[in-house]
Design an enzyme around this catalytic site. Sequence first.
Site, mmCIF file in Angstrom:
data_model
loop_
_atom_site.group_PDB
_atom_site.id
_atom_site.type_symbol
_atom_site.label_atom_id
_atom_site.label_comp_id
_atom_site.label_asym_id
_atom_site.label_seq_id
_atom_site.Cartn_x
_atom_site.Cartn_y
_atom_site.Cartn_z
ATOM 1 N N HIS A 145 -9.336 -4.272 10.983
ATOM 2 C CA HIS A 145 -10.190 -4.027 9.612
ATOM 3 C C HIS A 145 -11.492 -3.465 9.916
ATOM 4 O O HIS A 145 -11.735 -3.413 8.552
ATOM 5 C CB HIS A 145 -10.659 -5.235 9.295
ATOM 6 C CG HIS A 145 -9.285 -6.153 8.779
ATOM 7 N ND1 HIS A 145 -8.333 -6.186 8.787
ATOM 8 C CD2 HIS A 145 -9.627 -6.488 7.354
ATOM 9 C CE1 HIS A 145 -7.676 -7.169 8.235
ATOM 10 N NE2 HIS A 145 -8.223 -7.498 7.275
ATOM 11 N N GLU A 188 0.949 -1.067 -0.243
ATOM 12 C CA GLU A 188 0.090 -0.146 -0.032
ATOM 13 C C GLU A 188 0.701 1.381 0.396
ATOM 14 O O GLU A 188 0.784 1.802 -0.786
ATOM 15 C CB GLU A 188 -1.081 -0.124 1.318
ATOM 16 C CG GLU A 188 -2.165 -1.080 0.984
ATOM 17 C CD GLU A 188 -1.935 -2.232 1.429
ATOM 18 O OE1 GLU A 188 -0.807 -2.718 1.106
ATOM 19 O OE2 GLU A 188 -3.020 -3.436 1.621
HETATM 20 C C1 LIG Z 1 -1.958 -4.481 4.678
HETATM 21 C C2 LIG Z 1 -3.283 -5.252 3.925
HETATM 22 N N1 LIG Z 1 -3.236 -5.343 2.870
HETATM 23 C C3 LIG Z 1 -4.386 -6.271 2.171
HETATM 24 C C4 LIG Z 1 -4.541 -6.916 2.891
HETATM 25 C C5 LIG Z 1 -6.403 -8.054 2.164
HETATM 26 N N2 LIG Z 1 -5.506 -9.272 1.996
HETATM 27 C C6 LIG Z 1 -5.560 -10.220 2.830
HETATM 28 S S1 LIG Z 1 -4.896 -11.190 2.587
HETATM 29 C C7 LIG Z 1 -4.556 -11.282 1.003
HETATM 30 C C8 LIG Z 1 -3.674 -12.256 -0.012
HETATM 31 C C9 LIG Z 1 -1.855 -12.582 0.869
HETATM 32 O O1 LIG Z 1 -1.716 -13.473 0.314
HETATM 33 P P1 LIG Z 1 -0.526 -14.133 0.716
HETATM 34 O O2 LIG Z 1 0.213 -13.224 1.974
HETATM 35 O O3 LIG Z 1 -0.103 -15.496 -0.485
HETATM 36 O O4 LIG Z 1 -1.053 -15.314 1.931
HETATM 37 P P2 LIG Z 1 -1.587 -16.280 1.246
HETATM 38 O O5 LIG Z 1 -3.515 -15.709 2.011
HETATM 39 O O6 LIG Z 1 -1.794 -16.572 0.178
HETATM 40 O O7 LIG Z 1 -2.481 -17.473 3.309
HETATM 41 C C10 LIG Z 1 -4.980 -9.655 1.075
HETATM 42 C C11 LIG Z 1 -4.300 -8.448 0.120
HETATM 43 C C12 LIG Z 1 -4.728 -7.010 3.940
HETATM 44 N N3 LIG Z 1 -5.038 -8.078 4.897
HETATM 45 N N4 LIG Z 1 -4.059 -5.850 4.697
#
Ligand SMILES: Cc1ncc(C[n+]2csc(CCOP(=O)(O)OP(=O)(O)O)c2C)c(N)n1
Lengths: 358, 358, 328, 328
Positions: free
Chosen positions: C130, C61
């Site tokens: 959140h 972000e």
């Molecule tokens: C700072 C922030 N940005 C966006 C999100 C929304 N979000 C939650 S999980 C996620 C994807 C994360 O992917 P990854 O790190 O590969 O973990 P996985 O879900 O595959 O275990 C996103 C974009 C968040 N929770 N926090």
Amino acid sequence: MYSADTQQLDFAGSPINQALDAKQKVGLYRKMVRIRRFEQAALKYYNAGKMGGFLHLYIGQESVAVGTLSLCGDHDHNITAYRCHAHALSVGMSMNECMAELYGKATGCSKGKGGSMHFFAPDKNYWGGHGIVAGQTPLGLGLAYGLKYKGLEGAALCYLGDGAVNQGAFHESLNLAALFELPVVYVIENNGYSMGTSQKRSSSFKGCLAQRAEGYDMEWDLVNGADLYEVRAKTHIAMERARKQHKPTILEIATYRYYGHSIADANHKKYRTPEEIENYKQNHDPIRLWERRLVDEGVLTDDLIKEIDLEAKQEAAASVEFAESSPAPTVDSIMNDVYWETDNQTDASKVGRHFFTD
Amino acid sequence: MYSADTQQLDFAGSPINQALDAKQKVGLYRKMVRIRRFEQAALKYYNAGKMGGFLHLYIGQESVAVGTLSLCGDHDHNITAYRCHAHALSVGMSMNECMAELYGKATGCSKGKGGSMHFFAPDKNYWGGHGIVAGQTPLGLGLAYGLKYKGLEGAALCYLGDGAVNQGAFHESLNLAALFELPVVYVIENNGYSMGTSQKRSSSFKGCLAQRAEGYDMEWDLVNGADLYEVRAKTHIAMERARKQHKPTILEIATYRYYGHSIADANHKKYRTPEEIENYKQNHDPIRLWERRLVDEGVLTDDLIKEIDLEAKQEAAASVEFAESSPAPTVDSIMNDVYWETDNQTDASKVGRHFFTD
Amino acid sequence: MSRTLTYREAIREGLDEELARDENVVILGEEVAQYNGAYKVTEGLWAKWGDKRVVDTPISEAGFIGMGIGASMLGVRPVMELMFWSFHSVAFDQLVNNAACVRYMSGGLINVPIVMRGPANGGNNVGATHCHVPEALFASFPGLKVCAPATPADAKGLIKAAIRDNDPVYIMENVLLYGTSGEVPDPSEGDHVVPLGKADLKREGKDVSIIAHGRSVLQALAAAETLQQEHGISAEVLDLRSIRPLDVDAILATVRKTNRVVLVDESKGFGGVSAMVSHVIQDEAFDYLDAPIKRVTTLDAPATYSPHIEPHQLPNPARIIERVLSMG
Amino acid sequence: MSRTLTYREAIREGLDEELARDENVVILGEEVAQYNGAYKVTEGLWAKWGDKRVVDTPISEAGFIGMGIGASMLGVRPVMELMFWSFHSVAFDQLVNNAACVRYMSGGLINVPIVMRGPANGGNNVGATHCHVPEALFASFPGLKVCAPATPADAKGLIKAAIRDNDPVYIMENVLLYGTSGEVPDPSEGDHVVPLGKADLKREGKDVSIIAHGRSVLQALAAAETLQQEHGISAEVLDLRSIRPLDVDAILATVRKTNRVVLVDESKGFGGVSAMVSHVIQDEAFDYLDAPIKRVTTLDAPATYSPHIEPHQLPNPARIIERVLSMG
Ligand SMILES: Cc1ncc(C[n+]2csc(CCOP(=O)(O)OP(=O)(O)O)c2C)c(N)n1
Ligand SMILES: Cc1ncc(C[n+]2csc(CCOP(=O)(O)OP(=O)(O)O)c2C)c(N)n1
Ligand SMILES: [Mg+2]
Ligand SMILES: [Mg+2]
């Protein structure tokens, strides 16, 4: 990422795996099965409208939490992101408290205040359960700092996803880990996607994500997550490096999630091909592979497999009953657990107004 | 870091340097001298209490700003941190507007609102002057994004310090730069210290800081900042890579500051040895080296050197007079330059209350 | 003529129209393109406008927002989605320093025409990290503009005004509103733009003024209906719509009319938009107040997860009615 | 018995005493050790306590603050310096999510005994990005505690209370106060601890209450003196000291006594501690108010640099006096 044609070594012979007796091997199997059955039950009742918010399932990745956390002793601590159920069960939290948390009940591990993303068990060295992507990575560093500060021989395991590696906080943590020589092991659970974004579309990298460690003069390794022996063998090396030499490591463990990012993610069959999902299930499922392995070793029998599965299902069903029949938190309880001092009615808590609800 | 015994190549022969005529070479010399004289004047009047806040001097590093910015055309943009006077003068800002800004006068380049850390000249493609360490690194990326979006063949030069590399925002920028293939060149001006902290105490790294680029599959190079030819030759390659291939680069330019971190930093002779400072001045001063080089090439004469120096001194003195005699901003002017819409008295600015001073 | 659209569709239509109007408008964010948006606000826009205009970013972000700010200095007009506004916490420096201050520090040489948008609300059981509602937080930084639409029409009109504004505008949407419907003027009638800084009287009344923004407006309207039906109290409901610029005239007008005020604000009790509005009212309409200004805010703890009790933590009609009745 | 110490020395003495009292206390921050602190607050502590207890960090605020939070969960008690509080912007997520929410989200299983400290003020010509005064901002997050001492004695007493507190406490100091002097009780008389949540009546009066915190208290005291001398107005000055917990009783007591209030707050006008205090006063002492609550805040623009005018942007005695006189 770990590719299928990487030459497969056999890690069964590594000392940490040779030290496993039959019971322990079956124990690892049981843990993975319990995680899967727990989450399948959760999925069912989430879809039935019993829970709120998100539900991020770990199914497909079980070997990572179970394998790595099986190596933890009294002075090893761990922390992860929101995909946290498996770590909770791996460290010994009960299905009851976990399921009740999903239900938002007062008997939940976080009294219904945390939900799916926020399981905690500090008494089991498990520090959550965190929702802000990569926000937990400096905390994991802090656990390592605490260990070193207190002169304890332990390691901090800090899990993150393949999408989380591009957050600034992780980079800052890596430099600090290497610079201060802190006993942390960062475990990238690389399931290939961050929500609907494939690794290629979110990260620029040379060989793999873990290789970024080199920029900090830090050790790293790549792990086939489908093989529990490999997970344990390589994680053990990293943890020993942490415990004995106070040196950090990045481990990147190739794995896969069967479901969508969260259950709200109805898209997940669009950004991934059905073949890709099927291939993993057929050829890389960590539970099936471990099962086959233990059958081959003569440690597991068909009867035992059935028994373990049945027990896990029953335990999950019982946890659903526990959660269903548990009381909801009271509205008054919303105001607890904000400050330690007010919860403990200390002198400090009696000076000045702490809360400002009009 | 660039070490003294790295084999010295001669970059005079590189095409971008061969294209320089005598006048241009002398022009580069004049720029460096002007920067030094400007800052010496600033220092004098800062110490006399004529300015407030910080004063971060660039003296010792002149070849970096002058060398890199000499390569910029109409579509090349640049942005830096708080040590920003040299970049300002290099892109063609006048000493008057810069000195007046230090004095906090209405005639300053930022009307007295920015001060030493915040010089800007968007009309000269210079986007500041930023005080939060590494906060400018995503902005530099954005300049590159803008260039590519608009289909212009240009590069964005984004400067940062050796201490700034450990901020999360920089890491995020690197991944984005490589992933999106943006025409940005990150220039780490490595003067060996972030305030009182040596590079070794702030960063963990393998060969050098720029090498972290490899984790993002990005190009990088290491530059001896004392040699203007080398600065130009290597920066030119990076800028062409940006312009023609839309590929980012990290350049790490070894340099040194003679004064403290800022003039408030009275400590700087404690964390650095007098020998270290003296050695740089004697053997690596970029102005003296360039001077010697141009004398050897028969392009500079002793008379011309004296003349340039005198002119620079006079120009600096005149800028002090300009600043002294300029009016202070009015208190009313504090409320300008907050919103574009209110400054321009647009219709939008007339709806609702924008300001809330009681 | 007008159609019924959902809040989600209304925003999308606004985005689509602005993408068509100005080729410098570009949508950036996590999952906004190929995935069609985490909450499907941008659905179909990538398919229609392609890779250049609708861009997926990594989870960075601070990086991508700062990038958008930098690009805006060169005339690009990024409209950036935060999947949740709560994720402002990892990009705060870009949001409050680079976006808000660069114009000022340059003596007016630069402007930053960006729009940040995304949901900012409690109530969907996603827990403490959140559920931040940062409208007051950002409004406290001069240089920024903030709004929080409650209806589809306002959502469309405000996003269009925001995109055309030459200053940074932060729009707080709401997950719980995305599926709600309302009348939105037909594009054939001309551009539907709602100016920033203009409140909207959503219900007239004479006994008490309920002032709110975002989803709290709907809670206030529901409460007003019950107050009328069951208690014979005539409540006026003023929807602030914009937080900064703030329609102080409209606020003072309703207070002068009813002499009693309840502010409804999803913020926690310390601060929030309502503390500011309360101060302004007592300062500028002191003699019109028959009773202290009262507020209904979110119970002052981090957001709980439990679906069983989260609705009680937030302002809701029952709490608003109770507050109005307690004023006597 | 007491000695005269500077504000800087008083904080240092507090840190030193707590380092001695509890081996889990560790000081972390940029330049706090070998450089003795950017503003020399920690001077000599590294030499005395060594590498383990006083630690220099790289410029990675999110990283090292998050690290401190994590370590605190294991019982370490980090006291972390932000060279300027303004740099909270790059560590905001750690400060408002991990520090403030982890106790709550775990249902009370965890606590985070950290102290964050550093200067938060305008007035030393460092420009818009370095002059944020985020006390109201952080106080708006339940789970956090915030204080802002105005005198050396309070600075020492509050830092000691903060270090012993088992919740996160954020202390806002002031560059312009570091060199000011005042009486501080001698350690031989026992621990000098000032409880969080207790305001201090710095001057008694009867005509008007001036309520302030941090450096604004000194401005208020100077104004009160002139008001007495030149206008025969007797102003009471209440120093909040703590922002959260907030000493509402002391606030109401002075209002009930004087019936007139001027709030002095270095925040910008939208929000700030003063908007909250204003709301609380009109809510809980409505009938005691003879006139609207007035504020003196910082002129509502990003901080200017110019030393010629920055003093006018901030609350100062002249502006306070004018405000009091205008109340009639
Ligand atoms: C700072 C922030 N940005 C966006 C999100 C929304 N979000 C939650 S999980 C996620 C994807 C994360 O992917 P990854 O790190 O590969 O973990 P996985 O879900 O595959 O275990 C996103 C974009 C968040 N929770 N926090
Ligand atoms: C986020 C942030 N943290 C800390 C500071 C204070 N600070 C300003 S400059 C500086 C040192 C930076 O060193 P480096 O990046 O090497 O640049 P140099 O000063 O050597 O040019 C520090 C710590 C700041 N301005 N912003
Ligand atoms: Mg992933
Ligand atoms: Mg440096």
